[in-house]
Write an enzyme that holds these catalytic residues in place. Sequence first.
Site, PDB file in Angstrom:
ATOM      1  N   GLY A  96      40.139  40.316  35.563  1.00 43.95           N
ATOM      2  CA  GLY A  96      40.824  39.105  35.121  1.00 43.95           C
ATOM      3  C   GLY A  96      42.301  39.235  35.435  1.00 43.95           C
ATOM      4  N   GLY A 108      47.403  40.114  31.724  1.00 41.08           N
ATOM      5  CA  GLY A 108      47.596  39.433  30.448  1.00 41.08           C
ATOM      6  C   GLY A 108      46.374  38.689  29.947  1.00 41.08           C
ATOM      7  N   SER A 109      45.252  38.810  30.672  1.00 38.95           N
ATOM      8  CA  SER A 109      44.036  38.090  30.262  1.00 38.95           C
ATOM      9  C   SER A 109      43.370  38.716  29.043  1.00 38.95           C
ATOM     10  CB  SER A 109      43.029  38.025  31.420  1.00 38.95           C
ATOM     11  OG  SER A 109      42.618  39.338  31.782  1.00 38.95           O
ATOM     12  N   GLY A 110      43.659  40.004  28.818  1.00 40.65           N
ATOM     13  CA  GLY A 110      43.039  40.696  27.681  1.00 40.65           C
ATOM     14  C   GLY A 110      42.011  41.723  28.099  1.00 40.65           C
ATOM     15  N   LYS A 111      41.995  42.084  29.372  1.00 36.85           N
ATOM     16  CA  LYS A 111      41.007  43.059  29.868  1.00 36.85           C
ATOM     17  C   LYS A 111      41.047  44.367  29.080  1.00 36.85           C
ATOM     18  CE  LYS A 111      42.807  43.250  33.916  1.00 36.85           C
ATOM     19  NZ  LYS A 111      43.914  42.326  33.581  1.00 36.85           N
ATOM     20  N   SER A 112      42.226  44.969  29.023  1.00 34.60           N
ATOM     21  CA  SER A 112      42.364  46.268  28.351  1.00 34.60           C
ATOM     22  C   SER A 112      42.085  46.153  26.857  1.00 34.60           C
ATOM     23  CB  SER A 112      43.772  46.842  28.570  1.00 34.60           C
ATOM     24  OG  SER A 112      43.975  47.132  29.927  1.00 34.60           O
ATOM     25  N   SER A 156      41.682  43.804  39.748  1.00 35.25           N
ATOM     26  CA  SER A 156      40.750  43.779  40.891  1.00 35.25           C
ATOM     27  C   SER A 156      40.550  42.350  41.388  1.00 35.25           C
ATOM     28  CB  SER A 156      39.419  44.448  40.541  1.00 35.25           C
ATOM     29  OG  SER A 156      38.890  44.027  39.303  1.00 35.25           O
TER      30      SER A 156
END
Length: 197
Positions: free
Chosen positions: A32, A35-39, A106
């Site tokens: 994503g 800042g999408s919230g992946k981590s 990615s």
Amino acid sequence: MNENIVWHDHHITQKERAQLKKQTPCILWFTGLSGSGKSTVANAVENLLFKMNKHTYLLDGDNVRHGLNKGLGFSEEDRVENIRRVGEVAKLFCDSGLIVLTAFISPFEVDRNMVRKISRPGEFIEVFIDTPLSTCEQRDPKGLYKKARAGEIKDFTGIDSPYEVPSKPEVHIKNDGITIEAAAQNVINYLQQHNYI
């Protein structure tokens, strides 16, 4: 490929390692925008798995760039190599019987598909953290969008470099107006429904 390098088979198989851990190894590939919230979601998923006594390891984009990939920049060529290396490491961790979580922008589908192809069938689970660009920019936890808009960062995904939306992710989370807990539970539900855990 160097003809003097020969693959060495292990005496202990992935299946035996997985049986010991009572889980099915897989790669949860969180993708994503920045800042999408992946981590954040990946960490929440790992916490839930840990509470279930599952064996995991989380590979985070920023953390990997501090060591394994610290010599790589953010050109398209370096991004491809970044994902290739991470894919190979994730594959090794998966072979050890772990549930591997990766949190990387990615941005290119061909690179994500490359990791899928080097993985065993059913091991690669693409988790698309679908967050609107405007929301990511509002969050901007690292101040990167502000710098990209000011021209201080070049080739920034979503601004002057493309993000190719996954065409068929195994898990699609719209991460806008949803709690972290709910997002993480969606991933756990998928793993349970498909007998990974």
